[in-house]
Design an enzyme around this catalytic site. Sequence first.
Site, mmCIF file in Angstrom:
data_model
loop_
_atom_site.group_PDB
_atom_site.id
_atom_site.type_symbol
_atom_site.label_atom_id
_atom_site.label_comp_id
_atom_site.label_asym_id
_atom_site.label_seq_id
_atom_site.Cartn_x
_atom_site.Cartn_y
_atom_site.Cartn_z
ATOM 1 N N PHE A 8 -4.572 -3.651 -8.918
ATOM 2 C CA PHE A 8 -3.845 -3.679 -7.657
ATOM 3 C C PHE A 8 -4.121 -4.952 -6.858
ATOM 4 O O PHE A 8 -5.273 -5.366 -6.709
ATOM 5 C CB PHE A 8 -4.257 -2.495 -6.778
ATOM 6 C CG PHE A 8 -3.881 -1.155 -7.309
ATOM 7 C CD1 PHE A 8 -2.769 -0.481 -6.821
ATOM 8 C CD2 PHE A 8 -4.649 -0.540 -8.287
ATOM 9 C CE1 PHE A 8 -2.419 0.763 -7.317
ATOM 10 C CE2 PHE A 8 -4.313 0.714 -8.777
ATOM 11 C CZ PHE A 8 -3.191 1.380 -8.290
ATOM 12 N N ASP A 9 -3.067 -5.544 -6.327
ATOM 13 C CA ASP A 9 -3.219 -6.500 -5.247
ATOM 14 C C ASP A 9 -3.755 -5.718 -4.038
ATOM 15 O O ASP A 9 -3.758 -4.479 -4.051
ATOM 16 C CB ASP A 9 -1.867 -7.134 -4.935
ATOM 17 C CG ASP A 9 -1.918 -8.071 -3.750
ATOM 18 O OD1 ASP A 9 -2.815 -8.924 -3.693
ATOM 19 O OD2 ASP A 9 -1.058 -7.929 -2.857
ATOM 20 N N MET A 10 -4.192 -6.396 -2.998
ATOM 21 C CA MET A 10 -4.749 -5.689 -1.842
ATOM 22 C C MET A 10 -3.865 -5.816 -0.597
ATOM 23 O O MET A 10 -3.283 -4.840 -0.134
ATOM 24 C CB MET A 10 -6.161 -6.206 -1.539
ATOM 25 C CG MET A 10 -6.844 -5.481 -0.381
ATOM 26 S SD MET A 10 -8.516 -6.107 -0.068
ATOM 27 C CE MET A 10 -8.143 -7.760 0.533
ATOM 28 N N PHE A 164 0.193 -3.892 -9.857
ATOM 29 C CA PHE A 164 0.951 -3.567 -8.648
ATOM 30 C C PHE A 164 0.844 -4.709 -7.647
ATOM 31 O O PHE A 164 -0.254 -5.142 -7.301
ATOM 32 C CB PHE A 164 0.427 -2.280 -8.028
ATOM 33 C CG PHE A 164 0.577 -1.082 -8.922
ATOM 34 C CD1 PHE A 164 1.785 -0.417 -9.023
ATOM 35 C CD2 PHE A 164 -0.493 -0.626 -9.679
ATOM 36 C CE1 PHE A 164 1.933 0.684 -9.855
ATOM 37 C CE2 PHE A 164 -0.361 0.473 -10.513
ATOM 38 C CZ PHE A 164 0.860 1.134 -10.603
ATOM 39 N N ASP A 166 2.999 -6.783 -4.082
ATOM 40 C CA ASP A 166 4.065 -6.771 -3.081
ATOM 41 C C ASP A 166 4.810 -8.103 -3.041
ATOM 42 O O ASP A 166 6.020 -8.137 -2.854
ATOM 43 C CB ASP A 166 3.509 -6.454 -1.691
ATOM 44 C CG ASP A 166 2.540 -7.512 -1.190
ATOM 45 O OD1 ASP A 166 2.864 -8.207 -0.217
ATOM 46 O OD2 ASP A 166 1.448 -7.645 -1.773
#
Length: 215
Positions: A8-10, A164, A166
Amino acid sequence: MSYKAAIFDMDGLLLDTERVCMDIFKTACEVQDLPFIEPLYRSIIGCNAAGVEAGFRKGYGDDYPRVHAEWRKRYNAVVLHEAIPVKDGVVALLEWLQAKGVALAVATSTQRDVAEVKLRLAGLDQYFDNITTGCEVAQGKPHPEIYWLAAERLGIDPAQCLAFEDSNNGIRAAVAAGMIAYQIPDLVEPCEEVLALGHRIEPSLATVLEQLRQA
């Protein structure tokens, strides 16, 4: 779909940080009597520190050091002391994946000490097997190096990892790493070039969880 890990990106993906960060940068520009160049700002979302500096120097030149210092001072005053809200569906997805025995990691452009504090204050640090940060790679997003390093630390082939993101810069990195990539747009919508990558695009991690359950 076959996967053994989820990376995951944060900021903007797990945590609703990007709006906070942009508002603080706007304030820093005002305080330093400089314009807020919004298209430039949006273009650096997802980049590591070196990428952010390179991008901003194009727009702010010799004024960049003072606006950056103002921005960092104000940003740290918030994120190092206050919990940033967790985005929709995050906890439910992490708990479901964890229950399934899927290895979990973070691949964020944020520097390690700040990332660790953000995750701890938000109560998310307990879920992740490792954190890989932008200061640990030679080439930041959109280069895939950070995702390759995160997968290597988990001991899992990138092709067996969900990723994942954004931002457009982030999703380019995840796709180039050969992962099963999902984009959940935040401040930046996918451009035509990014749409052509053929990855999955969803409105939230809650809808991702619904899909994974069905699969």
